[in-house]
Every structure is written in structure tokens, then in C-alpha cells.
Design a protein around this motif. Structure first.
Motif, PDB file in Angstrom:
ATOM      1  N   ILE A 834       0.676  -1.221   0.152  1.00 42.57           N
ATOM      2  CA  ILE A 834       0.086   0.050   0.016  1.00 42.57           C
ATOM      3  C   ILE A 834       0.816   1.340  -0.153  1.00 42.57           C
ATOM      4  CG2 ILE A 834      -1.559   1.223   1.546  1.00 42.57           C
ATOM      5  CD1 ILE A 834      -2.836  -1.364   2.250  1.00 42.57           C
ATOM      6  N   TRP A 835       1.779   1.339   0.722  1.00 40.56           N
ATOM      7  CA  TRP A 835       2.885   2.177   1.058  1.00 40.56           C
ATOM      8  C   TRP A 835       3.718   2.584  -0.456  1.00 40.56           C
ATOM      9  CZ3 TRP A 835       7.846   3.880   0.127  1.00 40.56           C
ATOM     10  CH2 TRP A 835       8.355   5.129   0.897  1.00 40.56           C
ATOM     11  N   HIS A 837       2.423   1.706  -3.446  1.00 42.56           N
ATOM     12  CA  HIS A 837       1.442   2.307  -4.526  1.00 42.56           C
ATOM     13  C   HIS A 837       0.810   3.579  -4.152  1.00 42.56           C
ATOM     14  CE1 HIS A 837       0.940  -1.096  -7.265  1.00 42.56           C
ATOM     15  NE2 HIS A 837       1.113  -1.795  -6.113  1.00 42.56           N
ATOM     16  N   GLY A 838       0.896   4.046  -2.921  1.00 35.13           N
ATOM     17  CA  GLY A 838       0.252   5.453  -2.433  1.00 35.13           C
ATOM     18  C   GLY A 838       1.274   6.341  -2.629  1.00 35.13           C
ATOM     19  N   PHE A 839       2.344   6.160  -2.168  1.00 33.97           N
ATOM     20  CA  PHE A 839       3.718   7.303  -1.943  1.00 33.97           C
ATOM     21  C   PHE A 839       4.719   7.117  -3.127  1.00 33.97           C
ATOM     22  CE2 PHE A 839       1.832   6.651   2.393  1.00 33.97           C
ATOM     23  CZ  PHE A 839       1.511   7.883   2.579  1.00 33.97           C
ATOM     24  N   LYS A 840       4.757   6.037  -3.736  1.00 33.18           N
ATOM     25  CA  LYS A 840       6.126   6.077  -4.690  1.00 33.18           C
ATOM     26  C   LYS A 840       5.569   5.383  -6.063  1.00 33.18           C
ATOM     27  CE  LYS A 840       9.232   7.534  -2.029  1.00 33.18           C
ATOM     28  NZ  LYS A 840       9.851   8.638  -2.250  1.00 33.18           N
ATOM     29  N   ASN A 874      -5.116   1.263   4.496  1.00 33.04           N
ATOM     30  CA  ASN A 874      -5.328   2.742   3.871  1.00 33.04           C
ATOM     31  C   ASN A 874      -5.525   3.490   4.947  1.00 33.04           C
ATOM     32  OD1 ASN A 874      -5.248   2.556   1.028  1.00 33.04           O
ATOM     33  ND2 ASN A 874      -6.936   1.212   0.821  1.00 33.04           N
ATOM     34  N   LEU A 877      -2.362   4.361   6.790  1.00 31.77           N
ATOM     35  CA  LEU A 877      -1.490   5.196   6.060  1.00 31.77           C
ATOM     36  C   LEU A 877      -1.971   6.421   5.474  1.00 31.77           C
ATOM     37  CD1 LEU A 877       0.540   2.076   4.591  1.00 31.77           C
ATOM     38  CD2 LEU A 877       1.099   3.436   6.457  1.00 31.77           C
ATOM     39  N   CYS A 879      -4.019   6.544   2.665  1.00 33.80           N
ATOM     40  CA  CYS A 879      -3.951   6.244   1.303  1.00 33.80           C
ATOM     41  C   CYS A 879      -5.474   5.576   0.879  1.00 33.80           C
ATOM     42  CB  CYS A 879      -2.798   5.087   0.975  1.00 33.80           C
ATOM     43  SG  CYS A 879      -1.175   5.636   1.207  1.00 33.80           S
ATOM     44  N   ASN A 880      -5.609   5.418  -0.666  1.00 32.99           N
ATOM     45  CA  ASN A 880      -6.868   5.093  -0.721  1.00 32.99           C
ATOM     46  C   ASN A 880      -6.324   4.041  -2.332  1.00 32.99           C
ATOM     47  OD1 ASN A 880      -9.723   4.787  -1.407  1.00 32.99           O
ATOM     48  ND2 ASN A 880      -9.661   6.393  -2.717  1.00 32.99           N
ATOM     49  N   VAL A 881      -5.710   3.165  -1.775  1.00 27.70           N
ATOM     50  CA  VAL A 881      -5.299   2.163  -2.938  1.00 27.70           C
ATOM     51  C   VAL A 881      -6.215   0.830  -2.964  1.00 27.70           C
ATOM     52  CG1 VAL A 881      -3.432   0.771  -3.667  1.00 27.70           C
ATOM     53  CG2 VAL A 881      -2.712   2.732  -2.274  1.00 27.70           C
TER      54      VAL A 881
END
Length: 888
Positions: A834-835, A837-840, A874, A877, A879-881
Motif C-alpha cells: 500500500i505504501w 502504491h500510495g507514495f511511490k 489504507n 497510512l 491512502c486510498n489504494v
């Protein structure tokens, strides 16, 4: 006699007769024609011979060379090299003007231009023209590189090309090159030009027609000649297979290469998606890393702390984390000697991966010169592992002198492996990097300027993980009466989206409406496939002889390779054939040279001839102010005496005092550290790889010149140097590292850059010989690399404080949201995905393969509550993956 110090001067205060370089680039689809104009002027009071050694693209084909003096133009002829040299020498000895252009015998990307008998006050304009193909990049851009930087090439002792006299070639820091560069480009294609990018500042792209299929661009004003000029050209629509037929030269005899039509085929194979989506779970991956001193140079001038070796270490981390379970691997590193982590390739596991990473973290640019031949021989001597195809990855800044010897070895072993090569930094030899990949059936990448190494390397890993294309064959279907002679070597490798070029000579008559067809057949993962291309035999208009020249260059390079393989045999037929094709086509080769003599009005140039070496740019901190590079039997530029870089690099970062010291500062006016005081850093190469002793000449680098300083200052420096020498020598001979000396000298010299601070006393500088070296400050690790470093070989992550910290959370926060029924490793792995896909997501090319490995591991766990875990992750972190985006 005193030299008149006017006009352009070298670092040694000699006048430079080269005033300016103008470059015009014309790109037609994926083929470039480059015209360079070099303007010389002799402002001295005696006749000159100017010698300029410079780089060209490794696959360039020089096709025109002429000189203009006043209103007279002399067009050079191609002749056998020794004959051309003798004609040049004879012309100079009789007082005539002469011009000689020749290619290095060791590396086809280095040329030497000699301008002889230029009378006082006279000007000469040299016109040099070459053609080259543009390489396709990962993002479908076409790359053109105008090499400006010529770094020293390390020539191992005992390698070829060492016979003959040596000529020293001057180089200065790129920022101090004493001549200007102008550069403009015109781009045309059947498809619209979408954009042109560069590592240098450009003026806005100017379109020449409403369809945007033609455009011009040029360098912005104020360009510094301090880097290679790189252009990336993008067309709308993906590259398509094409064929261009070019009519023969009207004046040439039918049946010859230049007299017959020639076809250039550009093939872009498309592989089935089902095959492309699968990743091999086997293979032997051998990584060969350059650890010569030059790898300590910065990757980019704007971010000097990231060095080439540092970037390579980070890249090896990504590579090792991305390898599939079940494969084998090993890591070699080389300089003046070579090392390997394991005696032979080992199976990839958590234990072997950790052992390798621990060693990689300690790797520095500390192994001396750049001797790549011996580690390659050692790798090839290892037996291949059954059912584990060998994939070789070579990382180097390409500063070697025995390029052709290295490429010949790779070709000899091409049946046992694929070779993927990476040229790191400005000045990397395109001949070496492209040659390794071409002969090794792999793919070449260049990393310069602000490029990140990791995405380019990971693209090549994806290529390496693709099933190898085998059983490649090319068949032709042509009208009756037309025969074909293929001029290109056989295709040995095909990659998705990568271009393969074929040149062929067409002999015989056909109607203008006639068509031909070429079929490429191959097998991929056990599936037979084929691609066909139909093309018209009607010659294209306005191509000049570009296709013929590229075809001749291809044939010449193939014949040169064959001649090297047969060297030692008595058969001179191949060399004779190279000379014949070269002279007939007017193309340069290793056995020929361009020669032009101005017979003019018959008046001899009066007075003794003075030689001037025109300086080439070098990267600051990467090389000495003067160097040797291999150029052939007559003017063999031999780098075998070039000292190992590692013992000088740290000091050389402070070498360019002309640009680094603010001499206007009152406290520094009394001290002038001239660049040429560092030309003495010519250490003996013999100690490379052993405990390196600092030679006497190295200390003469510290003999600083003074403006208005007293003689006693010089005496103090000389005395303190002499006193320091024995202690230093004994320290290094007893096994001490040079790193400590230069680390501390760097600190002492660093004080010179601080305003309002007096420079250190000479004896203080030298006392650092006996100080222990201190560890460099650790810079914070990139968050992506920090997370990647925690991944296990199997693909999973472990739930621990280190993972929580890399996610920017506390251990409590991470553990509180974990579902009770979920395995800790499953939860940790989902969070990591998730990290990423969400941040990188912008760096997906770098982590895609290791993420696929993580997803495969999760699937193998048959984990429950995956949807709930993704929702909880999600929430944690921010996020919305989506679950399907993760591949779950």
C-alpha cells in the motif's frame, strides 16, 4: 623564445589555436547526420601544428572531412592509414599545409585531428561530417548524444595498442574549456514531433509546418562546455517497422556497395502479451561492478554528494531484492584487481542475499584502475549452471582503453550468456557500453546528469527475466532478377519494443512498382512466431547517401571484428577488404585515415613548426589535468602509465582552484593554487591493488604557486614536504589506506573555500598523512530504499519497529490495526505494498518486480481477510489504494 600569451590559453599557458566549435544536427526519423565545424586561428608569431583528440559516438560513421583556408577548400581523401600518415609528414616537412583525421586503434569513439603548418595570422575552418543511428529508450524516446567530455581511458599493462610513441593530450576542467560551442538541430519524421528534451538548456522547440513533422531547436545562450549534450526526441505514435531503399551513387560501378541500392530495415518485434506477462523464475545473474577511483565522481554536479559508486550500491540493493526465488547469483567488482563475493554463483536465498548485501554496503571506489578484462575472463571460465541461463550485468563509467579487446572477449562467449551494460556518468565510452550489449545479445543503457540509475537498470532486469528469443532467422522474398547481400551481422537478440536494424545490398534490375518482403522468424518460450514487413523497391528521395554510409559502417565494423579474431594468422585478406570498403565508401575505419594537403600556390610555410595540443573537456574531480589515451601505432596515446584514480580523487575534487577559489578574497590573494600544479599527480600504477605507496611526484601537487609570496613560504612547503615523505611512505607501505590521507587533506584544503579565513600552513596540510581517517557523515537513506532494504528474499516483510519507522508510524500504531486472525508477515507485506502504491507510484519502474514477488508470496499464503487488511492499511497510512491495484 617567449610565447606571446594572447588569445586562448591552455592550463599550461600555451595559446590554443582552436577558437570555436559549431555543430549542426539533422535527424530524419531515427537516423542523424552531424556536421561539426572547427575554427582554428594562429595568433602566434610562428607556424603551428594543432592536435585535437576528441570523442564521437561509438557507432558514428565519419563520411566527410574538409578544410577551408581563405577562399580555398580542400576535401580530404580516405587512404590506408600508414600511407596517409606518411603523406601528412611529407607535406609538413616540405612546408605545405596538411590535415589528418584518424580513429583510435583501441576504441572507435576516439579520434585525433592534426592541423599542420598553420602560418602566423592564418585561419582554417575544418568541416567534419558523420552519420549515426539513434538508440530507442525505455520511454520510446530516441537518444542523441554529442560527447563533449573525454575522460582518461585506463589502459591495462600488456594490452594491445601499446606499440609506438606516446603523445600527451591536454585536458582541462570542463568549465574552463577555452573555446565555444554552438549547437542546433533540425528534426523531421513522417510522424509528428511531440517534444525534444535535453540535459542542457534549450530554446523553445520551433515547428516548421502545421503537421508538426518538422521542427528545429538549439542550445540556449550561455551554454557551458561542461557536459555531453544529450537530446531525447519523441514522436507521436509508437515506433513502427519501416524499410528505406536508397538508390546507388551514380558515379559508382554497379555491383559494388556504393553503386547498388541499399535497404535499411527497422524491425520492432511485438511479442504475445501472455508470454510477456510471465516472469522467469530461473537464471544465473552475475553483476560486475566497476570500483575504480573514477566511480567516486558525483552522478550530477547539482547534487555532488551522490556518487556513481553510491548510486550503484543502491541499484544492487533493488536488483537483489527483485531476483526470483530459485535463481542463482554472484557479484564481482573490479579495479586494478577484481573480487567476488562467492567463489561461484550460489542459489538465491535469505542467507545468501543478506551476505551479499552486507558486502555491497561496504563497497567503495577503492580498487584503483579500470581493468575489466580479467574479471570477465574469470566469469566466462565458470561452467554454466544447467537450466539457469546466464545474465551478465556490467556497471562501469566506461573509462577503459582496451575497448576492442573487451568487446571481442564478450563476442567470443556470446553463446553462453546475455550481457546488459550500463554506462555511468559523463564521458562513458559509448563504444564500450553499446559494444558489450550488442555482442552479448543484451541491452545498453546510459545514466547521465540527473538520470536515476535504478529505473533503467530495472528495465534491463525485466528484459533479462523475459524468455530468451532463440532460433532467429531472416528470409527475403524479392522479385525475379533481384538478389540480396546482407551487410549486417546476424541478429542474436530481440526484445519487446526494441529496434533491430538490418542493412542489405540489392543487386539486379526491377520495376519501380516492385515490392519485396522480409520475414523474421523466432521462437519465444517454446512458441514459434514471425513478423513480416512488405516494402517498395522504389528508392526514397532526398536521403543522399546516408543509408549507404550506415551500411558501409556496419560492414566495416563487422570486418574489423573478424580481423581481430583472426589476428596472429597470416591472412591479410580481411584487413585488405576493410581498406577497400573504407576507401570506396569514403568512410573512416581503424585501418584508414582522412588526409588533405593544401598544395595551393606552392609557397612553403617558413620557420620551425610549433606543436599545440588543444585541450578537451574533462569532468571536474574525475581525472588529472593531463592524461594519455590509446590512439594507434604512430601517435599511440598510451594510458598504461595513468596512475590509479583512488589515490588522487579526493584531492582532485579540490584541483580546479581556478573556478573553486575566490581569489578576490583579500586573505587568499597571496596564495594561487594553479591547476597545472596538480598535473604532477602521475603516480606509478604498479602498486594498484596492493598497498599503494604514495610516490614522490604526488607531493609535488602541493607545491602551490604564490603571487607576491615570499621565498620562505616556498621553502617551508618544500621542507615540510620532504619531512613528511618518509612517514607517509612507511605508513602506506605497511598497509595503511590512502583514504585517510586524502580525507584529511580534503578537510584542510576545504578551509581554503571559507571566506575571511587564512589558508592552513603547508606543514599542517602534510601532517594529515599521519592522522587516522574519519568515517564520512551518513546521509539519510531514501525512504523507498529503506523500505526495500527490509524485504525478505521470499518477497514478504516482517512486522517490526524498522518497518513501522519506514512507514512513518510507531510500532503501536501498526500493531493496533492488525486483525487478530491475520499473520504478522501478511499484514506487514500488505502495508508495504500500500505504501509503495500510495507514495511511490512515480517510481514504480524501480519497485515493480519486487512488488510482484511480494504479491506472489501473499497468494501462496492463501491468506484470509485480505480485503479487510487493505482497508485497514489504507486507514493507517492515509491512502486510498484499491485491492485490485495491488494485484491481489
Amino acid at each position: 623564445m617567449m610565447v606571446n600569451c594572447c588569445g586562448l590559453l591552455t592550463a599550461n599557458k600555451e595559446p590554443v589555436p582552436l577558437k570555436s566549435v559549431g555543430v549542426e544536427l539533422e535527424v530524419r526519423d531515427h537516423v542523424a547526420t552531424v556536421v561539426s565545424t572547427l575554427n582554428y586561428e594562429n595568433k602566434e608569431d610562428k607556424p603551428l601544428e594543432a592536435v585535437f583528440v576528441f570523442p564521437l559516438p561509438g557507432d558514428a560513421a565519419v563520411c566527410h572531412f574538409s578544410a577551408t583556408i581563405g577562399q580555398t577548400q580542400i576535401v580530404a581523401e580516405v587512404k590506408e592509414k600508414q600511407e596517409a600518415r606518411e603523406e601528412y609528414d611529407d607535406a609538413l616537412s616540405s612546408g605545405q599545409q596538411a590535415f589528418l583525421l584518424e580513429e583510435s586503434e583501441q576504441s572507435p569513439d576516439i579520434f585525433s585531428l592534426s592541423v599542420g603548418s598553420l602560418p602566423p595570422g592564418e585561419s582554417a575552418s575544418i568541416r567534419l561530417e558523420y552519420v549515426t543511428e539513434l538508440a530507442v529508450q525505455a520511454d520510446d524516446g530516441l537518444r542523441f548524444c554529442l560527447p563533449a567530455v573525454l575522460n582518461p581511458r585506463y589502459q591495462p599493462q600488456g594490452s594491445g595498442g601499446s606499440e609506438g610513441a606516446s603523445v600527451q593530450v591536454t585536458s582541462v576542467p570542463a568549465s574552463l574549456v577555452p573555446y565555444s560551442l554552438s549547437f542546433s538541430a533540425r528534426v523531421s519524421s513522417p510522424r509528428p514531433v511531440s517534444k525534444v528534451e535535453s540535459n542542457c538548456s534549450l530554446d523553445p522547440l520551433q515547428y516548421l509546418n502545421p503537421e508538426q513533422t518538422q521542427a528545429t531547436v538549439k542550445l540556449a545562450a550561455g551554454h557551458k562546455f561542461d557536459r555531453d549534450v544529450e537530446l531525447l526526441i519523441y514522436y507521436k505514435d509508437a515506433h513502427q517497422p519501416t524499410a528505406v531503399v536508397e538508390a546507388g551513387q551514380a558515379s559508382a560501378k554497379p555491383g559494388t556497395l556504393m553503386g547498388d541500392p541499399v535497404v535499411m530495415l527497422s524491425l520492432y518485434p511485438e511479442f504475445p502479451q501472455a508470454v510477456m506477462s510471465s516472469v522467469a523464475s530461473c537464471g544465473e545473474f552475475v553483476f560486475l561492478l566497476d570500483r575504480s577511483g573514477s566511480m567516486d565522481c558525483p552522478m550530477d554536479r547539482s547534487k555532488r554528494r551522490e556518487t556513481r559508486i553510491g548510486s550503484a550500491r543502491d541499484t544492487l540493493l533493488l536488483l537483489l531484492k527483485s531476483l526470483p526465488m530459485g535463481c542463482y547469483f554472484n557479484i564481482y567488482s573490479f579495479g586494478s584487481s577484481f573480487q567476488h563475493i562467492f567463489p561461484k554463483s550460489v542459489e538465491y536465498s535469505q542467507k545468501t542475499m543478506e551476505e551479499a548485501l552486507k558486502t555491497v554496503e561496504e563497497m567503495g571506489a577503492d580498487l584503483g584502475g579500470t581493468e575489466i578484462l580479467n574479471p570477465l575472463k574469470h566469469i566466462y571460465s565458470q561452467p554454466c549452471i544447467p537450466n539457469q541461463p546466464r545474465q551478465l550485468f556490467v556497471f562501469t563509467d566506461g573509462e577503459v582503453g582496451n575497448t576492442k579487446e573487451v568487446i571481442s572477449l564478450v563476442k567470443k562467449n556470446s553463446g553462453s550468456h546475455r550481457c546488459f551494460s550500463f554506462g555511468i556518468g559523463e564521458g562513458a565510452s559509448s563504444a564500450l557500453i553499446n559494444g558489450l550489449a550488442k555482442e552479448g545479445g543484451g541491452h545498453a543503457q546510459f545514466i547521465t546528469g540527473t538520470d536515476r540509475m535504478q529505473p533503467k537498470v530495472m528495465q534491463s532486469l525485466r528484459f533479462a527475466l523475459q524468455p530468451a528469443v532463440v532460433d532467429i532467422s531472416v528470409t527475403w522474398d524479392l522479385p525475379k532478377g533481384v538478389s540480396v547481400t546482407v551487410l549486417s551481422p546476424p541478429i542474436t537478440a530481440l526484445f519487446q519494443g526494441q529496434r533491430s536494424l538490418i542493412y542489405a545490398q540489392l543487386t539486379g534490375e526491377s520495376s519501380k512498382a516492385a515490392e519485396g518482403c522480409v520475414t523474421v522468424k523466432y521462437s519465444l518460450a517454446g512458441h514459434p512466431s514471425q513478423n513480416q514487413l512488405h516494402f517498395s523497391l522504389k528508392p526514397a528521395e532526398d536521403t543522399g547517401l546516408t543509408v549507404h554510409r550506415l551500411a558501409a559502417r556496419t560492414l566495416i565494423r563487422s570486418l574489423e571484428m573478424e580481423e581481430r579474431e583472426r589476428r596472429g594468422e597470416q591472412d591479410k585478406g580481411v584487413k585488405k577488404k576493410v581498406v577497400e570498403v573504407s576507401v570506396q565508401s569514403g568512410m573512416s575505419s581503424v585501418f584508414t585515415a582522412f588526409i588533405a594537403v593544401n598544395k595551393g600556390d606552392g609557397k612553403a610555410v617558413q620557420g620551425p613548426l610549433v606543436r599545440r595540443n588543444v585541450p578537451t573537456p574533462r569532468l571536474m574531480g574525475c581525472s588529472t589535468p593531463s592524461f594519455m589515451a590509446t590512439l594507434g601505432a604512430r601517435r599511440s596515446l598510451n594510458v598504461s602509465n595513468y596512475c590509479d584514480y583512488s589515490s588522487k580523487l579526493e584531492m582532485l575534487k579540490y584541483c580546479d582552484y581556478s573556478s573553486r577559489l575566490d581569489m578576490r578574497n583579500s586573505s587568499l590573494r597571496s596564495l594561487s593554487l594553479d591547476e597545472d600544479c596538480y598535473s604532477a599527480l602521475q603516480c606509478d600504477p604498479e602498486p594498484c591493488g596492493a598497498s599503494r605507496s604514495i610516490q614522490k611526484d604526488c607531493y609535488s601537487a602541493l607545491q602551490c604557486k604564490t603571487r607576491g609570496a615570499s621565498h620562505s613560504n616556498h621553502s617551508a612547503l618544500s621542507t615540510s614536504r620532504a619531512a613528511a615523505e618518509p612517514a607517509c611512505k612507511s605508513k602506506f607501505k605497511s598497509g595503511g589506506s590512502t583514504a585517510g590521507l586524502f580525507s584529511n587533506l580534503r578537510k584542510k584544503l576545504g578551509a581554503l573555500k571559507k571566506p575571511h579565513q587564512m589558508p592552513p600552513e603547508p606543514q599542517d596540510l602534510l601532517s594529515s598523512c599521519n592522522e587516522d581517517c574519519t568515517a564520512p557523515k551518513q546521509t539519510p537513506r531514501d525512504p523507498l530504499l529503506q523500505l526495500v532494504s527490509l524485504q525478505k528474499a521470499s518477497g514478504c516483510w516482517v512486522l517490526d519497529p524498522a518497518l513501522a519507522a519506514s512507514l512513518g508510524k510507531t510500532s503501536e500504531e501498526v500493531e493496533n490495526l492488525k486483525l487478530a486472525s491475520v499473520n504478522q508477515e501478511v499484514w506487514a507485506t500488505i502495508l508495504a505494498l500500500i505504501w509503495l502504491h500510495g507514495f511511490k507510484v512515480d517510481a514504480q519502474d524501480e519497485w515493480q518486480l519486487l512488488a510482484m514477488k511480494a504479491v506472489s508470496w501473499l497468494r501462496a499464503q492463501n491468506a484470509t481477510c485480505v480485503t479487510e487488511c487493505v482497508e485497514a492499511g489504507n486507514a493507517l497510512l492515509g491512502c486510498n489504494v484499491q485491492k485490485d491495484v495491488l494485484g491481489l
